[in-house]
Motif scaffolding. Structure first.
Motif, short mmCIF file in Angstrom:
data_model
loop_
_atom_site.label_atom_id
_atom_site.label_comp_id
_atom_site.label_asym_id
_atom_site.label_seq_id
_atom_site.Cartn_x
_atom_site.Cartn_y
_atom_site.Cartn_z
N PRO A 192 63.84 22.11 -139.74
CA PRO A 192 63.94 20.74 -140.27
C PRO A 192 65.14 20.60 -141.20
O PRO A 192 65.80 21.57 -141.57
N ALA A 203 65.18 18.08 -135.91
CA ALA A 203 65.36 19.53 -135.99
C ALA A 203 66.75 19.91 -135.50
O ALA A 203 67.36 19.22 -134.67
N PRO A 222 59.68 20.34 -136.94
CA PRO A 222 59.24 19.67 -138.18
C PRO A 222 58.05 18.75 -137.98
O PRO A 222 57.35 18.43 -138.92
N PRO A 238 61.54 12.83 -138.88
CA PRO A 238 62.22 14.13 -139.00
C PRO A 238 63.00 14.48 -137.75
O PRO A 238 62.75 13.95 -136.67
#
Length: 644
Positions: free
Chosen positions: A557, A552, A287, A550
């Motif tokens: 994501p 993962a 992401p 973010p």
């Protein structure tokens, strides 16, 4: 992290004074006359900078110790030069570096007082400039301020790469290796294509006349064919070299296109290279790079290409360059038609795999990106001096390749589709390029249309980001590959790879559950992107406005992110991250996995704040409320939630 590294970091944390003295000693030796040549001070300072970035050392403390050591080292070197004067050339070990002393004297004569400041940052003369300043009888009251300023500025500059490195490790964590690998792949791709295009052009162009002579002799033995080839391969034409290159490219593109159009239907629409490319590029998904890759993807899309091409066409017509305008219009119109026809025929031979739906025009974007950027390169190269004609082709190649790579990154195209589209586009623009180069005589200024083309494409790429097949495409899980019984899941939960500390699983539609959580105090926080990054660099940000970084799960994501504030802890919050899975229950409900974790506000380098996820010390049992219409079950550390 290895135990010995952990032990060193812990010792440094517990003995900051000793660490400061070590830093000062390294900086002192780095500034001492000639010793700085031997001592790897830059490497050591990089390591201390990394410790600052990791939060092990304090920036202000390291800065003070490092500056003090550098100032003292340079000061002692100045005293040596002032004491021995010109006789220092006969003192060991300066007898072995007389040439270095001579260059330092020349530099000092040219720059005077500025040489003390500049010399601190210039590698070859850094260990000698303080000595030279003393040799040249610079007064102490002039040298001392320059030495202090140079030492204070030098310290953070040489530690900055290490600080950035350490901070990137702290911030990126689980996705750091994917991000680093993706950057390396892109760097190799850009360098390799640039080197390859320039090398091929510079090799083939000088040999073009010999190639043309061979073709001309061959065509003379075939009178019927020669009637068509003689005008093209006449070595006396000024454009013969470029036309020969186009001819070679034409043959290669035709061979590649025919081979692929035969192979794809025989393999049922999917080649082994499709699966291999999807698996390889899929490992690079993170992401952290989605928005940058989405920006690159836009350069090959019709909403970006067509408006930019329309501006170039309008400019050519306004400047009355009708031949170029007509060829430009033909390139786009016929290229679009070819992509539509071949793409439709190709879609008939494709068998959808893994729940994929066949696309009506699977090669439209690759064809039009090659046609748009490739034929513009042909127009632009025609107007440039011979030594610079390769650069439009380099730029066009990079834009097409990076856009195609981004399409693979988001799994928007198969590799075979991209190869067919690129081959078809190259075939068409080389045919049209040969026609244009043979008849074009009137030149035009390249800068205005190039500004319109690439400026408009860049602006539109930013504006359209997030459409067609951008980051939203990777938030969706692949088609269902596993079906499990609802009762089996309720009794034992679904076991996923322990890539992250997943502690919540949700069964059912996600939106109603998120709405129910929002009614109990959960919110949608701002997410980190290029727009909100500046908020993280404010000296006194409001915690509620700071974006959540973010994360993962299996290279994808989050599908949704919610947060909940604890009134008793203003600089802390609960964060719930939800990801899609390739699993459905036997009653048709999709299964979602989530991570519920406590986050704390962390400050890095005094001017950078972000939400940090420390090791779990608080249980999530009080963070998730009882929701009306849902039932909850606790299985060890896993919480199961499903709609009643």
């Amino acid at each position: 992290m290895p135990e010995w590294v952990t032990a060193i970091l812990e010792w440094i944390r517990l003995h900051p004074a000793m660490a400061g003295l070590t830093i000062a000693l390294v900086a002192f030796l780095e500034g001492l006359a000639l010793v700085g040549i031997v001592v790897p001070g830059i490497v050591i300072l990089f390591g201390f900078g990394a410790l600052v970035g990791l939060g092990v050392l304090d920036l202000a403390t390291v800065w003070i110790w490092c500056s003090a050591g550098a100032i003292l080292g340079d000061g002692l070197s100045f005293w040596l030069g002032h004491h021995f004067k010109s006789h220092i050339r006969d003192v060991w070990p300066f007898t072995r570096f007389r040439d270095l002393l001579r260059r330092g004297e020349e530099f000092f004569r040219r720059h005077g007082l500025k040489s003390v400041l500049i010399g601190r940052f210039v590698g070859p003369i850094r260990p000698i400039m303080p000595v030279v300043a003393g040799m040249m009888n610079m007064r102490l009251r002039r040298y001392l301020p320059a030495n202090v300023l140079a030492g204070v500025l030098w310290s953070p500059v040489y530690m900055l790469p290490g600080i950035v490195f350490g901070a990137s490790i702290e911030l990126a964590k689980a996705v750091a290796w994917r991000l680093a690998l993706l950057i390396c792949v892109l760097a190799v791709l850009v360098w390799g294509l640039s080197w390859g295009v320039r090398g091929a052009y510079r090799y083939l162009a000088p040999h073009a006349s010999r190639f043309l002579t061979s073709v001309l002799r061959w065509s003379q033995r075939h009178p019927l064919l020669g009637r068509f080839t003689r005008p093209l391969v006449d070595p006396q034409q000024p454009e013969s070299g470029t036309l020969a290159l186009f001819a070679v490219l034409l043959l290669l593109a035709a061979w590649g296109l025919v081979s692929l159009l035969i192979a794809v239907p025989l393999e049922g629409g999917s080649l082994p290279i499709d699966r291999a490319a999807a698996a390889a590029v899929g490992e690079l998904r993170t992401p952290w790079a989605d928005q940058a890759m989405d920006f690159l993807l836009r350069f090959g899309s019709l909403p970006v290409l067509l408006p930019a091409a329309a501006l170039v066409l309008a400019w050519l017509l306004w400047r009355r360059r009708r031949l170029a305008a007509y060829h430009w219009l033909a390139a786009l119109a016929i290229g679009f038609a070819l992509a539509a026809v071949i793409g439709y025929l190709l879609s008939l031979s494709r068998t959808p795999v893994d729940g994929e739906s066949a696309r009506l025009l699977p090669i439209m974007d690759p064809v039009m990106s090659v046609v748009g950027y490739g034929f513009f390169a042909i127009l632009a190269a025609r107007e440039l001096p011979r030594r610079r004609r390769v650069w439009p082709y380099v730029v066009a190649t990079l834009l097409v390749a990076l856009s195609a790579f981004a399409a693979l990154y988001f799994d928007a195209y198969r590799m075979s589709d991209l190869m067919i589209g690129i081959s078809l586009g190259v075939l068409w623009i080389t045919i049209l390029g040969i026609a244009y180069r043979r008849h074009s005589r009137r030149s035009f200024w390249v800068v205005p249309p190039a500004t319109l083309m690439f400026g408009a494409a860049g602006v539109l790429a930013v504006v359209t980001a997030g459409g067609i097949a951008g980051p939203a495409a990777v938030t969706q899980a692949p088609g269902p590959v596993q079906v499990i019984a609802a009762e089996e899941w309720w009794g034992s939960a679904w076991t996923a790879a322990a890539e992250r500390p997943i502690n919540v699983q949700l069964a059912g539609e996600l939106e109603p559950l998120l709405a129910a959580l929002e009614q109990t105090g959960w919110e949608k926080p701002p997410l980190a992107d290029w727009r909100t990054a500046l908020e993280m660099m404010q000296p006194a940000p409001t915690p509620r406005t700071l974006p959540v970084l973010p994360a993962a799960f299996h290279n994808r994501p989050e599908t949704a992110v919610l947060n909940r504030w604890d009134p008793a802890v203003p600089e802390g919050q609960w964060v719930l991250r939800v990801w899609a899975t390739p699993v459905v229950l036997d009653d048709g409900r999709p299964l979602w996995v989530a991570e519920l974790a406590w986050h704390e506000l962390r400050r890095l380098l005094y001017f950078f704040q972000y939400w940090h996820q420390p090791p779990p010390t608080r249980g999530p049992d009080t963070a998730l409320p009882n929701l009306a219409g849902y039932r909850t079950r606790q299985l060890g550390s896993m919480t199961l939630i499903e709609k009643i």
